[in-house]
Design a protein around this motif. Structure first.
Motif, PDB file in Angstrom:
ATOM      1  N   UNK A   7       0.819  -1.212   0.000  1.00 25.25           N
ATOM      2  CA  UNK A   7       0.000   0.000   0.000  1.00 25.25           C
ATOM      3  C   UNK A   7       0.855   1.265   0.000  1.00 25.25           C
ATOM      4  N   UNK A   8       2.164   1.127   0.227  1.00 19.45           N
ATOM      5  CA  UNK A   8       3.080   2.266   0.180  1.00 19.45           C
ATOM      6  C   UNK A   8       3.979   2.211  -1.053  1.00 19.45           C
ATOM      7  N   UNK A   9       3.688   1.300  -1.968  1.00 21.16           N
ATOM      8  CA  UNK A   9       4.590   1.057  -3.101  1.00 21.16           C
ATOM      9  C   UNK A   9       4.229   1.839  -4.361  1.00 21.16           C
ATOM     10  N   UNK A  10       3.099   2.564  -4.366  1.00 28.17           N
ATOM     11  CA  UNK A  10       2.679   3.275  -5.571  1.00 28.17           C
ATOM     12  C   UNK A  10       3.765   4.244  -6.036  1.00 28.17           C
ATOM     13  N   UNK A  11       4.141   4.146  -7.314  1.00 28.78           N
ATOM     14  CA  UNK A  11       5.135   5.045  -7.878  1.00 28.78           C
ATOM     15  C   UNK A  11       6.570   4.636  -7.622  1.00 28.78           C
ATOM     16  N   UNK A  12       6.782   3.626  -6.790  1.00 33.26           N
ATOM     17  CA  UNK A  12       8.138   3.153  -6.533  1.00 33.26           C
ATOM     18  C   UNK A  12       8.590   2.232  -7.663  1.00 33.26           C
ATOM     19  N   UNK A  13       9.885   1.937  -7.713  1.00 35.60           N
ATOM     20  CA  UNK A  13      10.446   1.109  -8.780  1.00 35.60           C
ATOM     21  C   UNK A  13      10.803  -0.261  -8.220  1.00 35.60           C
ATOM     22  N   UNK A  14      10.242  -1.297  -8.813  1.00 34.52           N
ATOM     23  CA  UNK A  14      10.466  -2.653  -8.321  1.00 34.52           C
ATOM     24  C   UNK A  14      11.928  -3.048  -8.460  1.00 34.52           C
ATOM     25  N   UNK A  15      12.464  -3.637  -7.415  1.00 32.05           N
ATOM     26  CA  UNK A  15      13.853  -4.105  -7.418  1.00 32.05           C
ATOM     27  C   UNK A  15      13.918  -5.617  -7.608  1.00 32.05           C
ATOM     28  N   UNK A  16      12.810  -6.231  -7.939  1.00 31.89           N
ATOM     29  CA  UNK A  16      12.785  -7.687  -8.099  1.00 31.89           C
ATOM     30  C   UNK A  16      11.753  -8.083  -9.140  1.00 31.89           C
ATOM     31  N   UNK A  17      11.962  -9.271  -9.706  1.00 33.43           N
ATOM     32  CA  UNK A  17      10.946  -9.899 -10.550  1.00 33.43           C
ATOM     33  C   UNK A  17      10.033 -10.714  -9.640  1.00 33.43           C
ATOM     34  N   UNK A  18       8.731 -10.543  -9.789  1.00 38.73           N
ATOM     35  CA  UNK A  18       7.771 -11.305  -8.994  1.00 38.73           C
ATOM     36  C   UNK A  18       6.957 -12.199  -9.921  1.00 38.73           C
ATOM     37  N   UNK A  19       6.822 -13.469  -9.542  1.00 40.90           N
ATOM     38  CA  UNK A  19       6.138 -14.449 -10.376  1.00 40.90           C
ATOM     39  C   UNK A  19       4.903 -15.008  -9.664  1.00 40.90           C
ATOM     40  N   UNK A  20       3.940 -15.452 -10.463  1.00 44.00           N
ATOM     41  CA  UNK A  20       2.724 -16.063  -9.921  1.00 44.00           C
ATOM     42  C   UNK A  20       3.071 -17.412  -9.295  1.00 44.00           C
ATOM     43  N   UNK A  21       2.657 -17.604  -8.042  1.00 44.90           N
ATOM     44  CA  UNK A  21       2.921 -18.887  -7.381  1.00 44.90           C
ATOM     45  C   UNK A  21       1.741 -19.849  -7.506  1.00 44.90           C
ATOM     46  N   UNK A  22       0.706 -19.411  -8.236  1.00 45.36           N
ATOM     47  CA  UNK A  22      -0.443 -20.286  -8.493  1.00 45.36           C
ATOM     48  C   UNK A  22      -1.217 -19.719  -9.669  1.00 45.36           C
ATOM     49  N   UNK A  23      -2.175 -20.496 -10.176  1.00 46.45           N
ATOM     50  CA  UNK A  23      -3.030 -19.995 -11.248  1.00 46.45           C
ATOM     51  C   UNK A  23      -4.001 -18.961 -10.698  1.00 46.45           C
ATOM     52  N   UNK A  24      -4.385 -18.008 -11.547  1.00 51.93           N
ATOM     53  CA  UNK A  24      -5.400 -17.019 -11.180  1.00 51.93           C
ATOM     54  C   UNK A  24      -6.374 -16.884 -12.341  1.00 51.93           C
ATOM     55  N   UNK A  25      -7.673 -17.229 -12.157  1.00 51.08           N
ATOM     56  CA  UNK A  25      -8.227 -17.835 -10.935  1.00 51.08           C
ATOM     57  C   UNK A  25      -7.728 -19.264 -10.746  1.00 51.08           C
ATOM     58  N   UNK A  26      -7.890 -19.752  -9.518  1.00 50.73           N
ATOM     59  CA  UNK A  26      -7.376 -21.090  -9.211  1.00 50.73           C
ATOM     60  C   UNK A  26      -8.251 -22.184  -9.810  1.00 50.73           C
ATOM     61  N   UNK A  27      -9.559 -21.907  -9.983  1.00 48.38           N
ATOM     62  CA  UNK A  27     -10.493 -22.888 -10.538  1.00 48.38           C
ATOM     63  C   UNK A  27     -11.395 -22.184 -11.542  1.00 48.38           C
ATOM     64  N   UNK A  28     -12.206 -22.968 -12.259  1.00 45.22           N
ATOM     65  CA  UNK A  28     -13.164 -22.375 -13.190  1.00 45.22           C
ATOM     66  C   UNK A  28     -14.160 -21.486 -12.448  1.00 45.22           C
ATOM     67  N   UNK A  29     -14.475 -20.346 -13.058  1.00 47.74           N
ATOM     68  CA  UNK A  29     -15.451 -19.428 -12.472  1.00 47.74           C
ATOM     69  C   UNK A  29     -16.459 -19.008 -13.531  1.00 47.74           C
ATOM     70  N   UNK A  30     -17.611 -18.557 -13.053  1.00 46.61           N
ATOM     71  CA  UNK A  30     -18.625 -18.045 -13.969  1.00 46.61           C
ATOM     72  C   UNK A  30     -18.292 -16.604 -14.343  1.00 46.61           C
ATOM     73  N   UNK A  31     -18.442 -16.283 -15.615  1.00 42.90           N
ATOM     74  CA  UNK A  31     -18.196 -14.925 -16.094  1.00 42.90           C
ATOM     75  C   UNK A  31     -19.455 -14.067 -16.069  1.00 42.90           C
ATOM     76  N   UNK A  32     -20.602 -14.670 -15.767  1.00 41.85           N
ATOM     77  CA  UNK A  32     -21.879 -13.941 -15.741  1.00 41.85           C
ATOM     78  C   UNK A  32     -22.765 -14.492 -14.635  1.00 41.85           C
ATOM     79  N   UNK A  33     -23.806 -13.736 -14.289  1.00 40.98           N
ATOM     80  CA  UNK A  33     -24.882 -14.284 -13.460  1.00 40.98           C
ATOM     81  C   UNK A  33     -25.763 -15.142 -14.368  1.00 40.98           C
ATOM     82  N   UNK A  34     -26.012 -16.366 -13.966  1.00 39.04           N
ATOM     83  CA  UNK A  34     -26.837 -17.221 -14.820  1.00 39.04           C
ATOM     84  C   UNK A  34     -26.901 -18.632 -14.306  1.00 39.04           C
ATOM     85  N   UNK A  35     -26.793 -19.589 -15.229  1.00 45.75           N
ATOM     86  CA  UNK A  35     -26.953 -21.000 -14.865  1.00 45.75           C
ATOM     87  C   UNK A  35     -25.841 -21.822 -15.510  1.00 45.75           C
TER      88      UNK A  35
END
Length: 302
Positions: A29-57
């Motif tokens: 929350x204090x990082x806005x505008x700062x310059x990253x000193x590291x590469x950050x990688x996803x440690x899991x899938x996002x989303x982790x499972x299938x999700x609905x893209x709409x309200x429905x059935x």
């Protein structure tokens, strides 16, 4: 020493003598505008499972005989984790962003269905995969989230939050000091005597430093005494990564700012750039610290 080098060459010389600052960890929350000193990688899938893209059935494959009617076996709320799979000919109410039961082949928007006696009939052709957000659709485990050298944006912060990151390693903010050379310029808070003017460049540069992500550590105004000027400059260089000198860049063909840099033992990178206003400007480097000289004229200084 080069005279009247181009603006682009002056910038290149400065960049070639700019040292990388040390990294530090800050809350996201204090990082806005700062310059990253590291590469950050996803440690899991996002989303982790299938999700609905709409309200429905959520619907499974068609039932016996390929009927387009589906029996509604229930409704899921956001946060529910469905345990029972859908069987052929079944449907289940779902909400946008909600997890889908296994066996789902598509999601039909609620405005595209007709319901009667707990049976659903689709008003559109059901195609496998419709309105399903697949696991890893946004990011797959191992994807690069933030590259080193990136300026952290609100989007980065939201992404890091989605992965539960509490902090990020960024480069330290450059510490900047401002030194005004003039015997007739006084601190802006004071009342000027006849012949004196208030310092507007110090506050101007201080604001520009903060706007560009720097950390202002001091702003001083000094007169013509060479000994005291050098002492103040050395003190400021002990506190700062960058010293900006304003005023004294051109006086009767001479330059107090350049003479000060040379007296300090700094290596002059360039002097004079063909831009208007502000052509009488220069830069130097001293023990990995950068010194800049800017015109005392507020417009040229800016």
């Amino acid at each position: 020493m080069s005279i009247n080098i181009s603006l682009e060459e002056a910038q290149e010389r400065v960049l070639n003598h700019t040292s990388r600052l040390a990294p530090e960890s800050v809350p996201i929350l204090e990082a806005l505008g700062r310059v990253s000193a590291e590469d950050l990688y996803a440690d899991s899938d996002l989303p982790a499972v299938q999700q609905s893209a709409v309200d429905g059935y959520a619907v499974a494959s068609a039932g016996e005989g390929g009927m387009d009617k589906y029996y509604i076996v229930g409704h899921l709320c956001l946060g529910d984790n469905p345990q029972v799979p859908l069987k052929p000919g079944q449907a289940m109410g779902v909400l946008t962003g909600g997890n889908l039961p296994s066996g789902t082949i598509a999601v039909v928007p609620h405005e595209k269905v007709q319901i009667q006696d707990d049976y659903l009939e689709a008003m559109e052709v059901i195609k496998a995969g419709n309105n399903i957000k697949q696991a890893g659709e946004d990011y797959v485990q191992g994807d690069l989230l933030v590259a080193r050298g990136s300026v952290i944006s609100p989007g980065h912060i939201g992404l890091l939050a989605a992965y539960g990151k509490e902090s990020i390693c960024v480069y330290r903010k450059p510490r900047v000091a401002v030194l005004c050379l003039s015997r007739h310029v006084i601190p802006w808070q004071l009342k000027p005597e006849p012949g004196q003017i208030r310092d507007s460049n110090g506050p101007l540069l201080s604001a520009l430093v903060r706007q560009d992500g720097g950390l202002l550590v001091a702003a001083k105004t000094v007169g013509k005494d060479e000994t005291s000027v050098k002492t103040v400059a050395l003190d400021l260089l002990q506190q700062a990564d960058i010293l900006i000198i304003t005023g004294g860049t051109y006086t009767k063909g001479d330059s107090e700012a350049r003479l000060l840099m040379e007296d300090l033992g700094a290596e002059i990178l360039y002097w004079d750039v063909p831009i208007q206003p502000g052509s009488h400007t220069g830069a130097s480097v001293l023990n990995s610290r950068l010194l800049f000289a800017l015109s005392g004229n507020p417009g040229a200084c800016a």
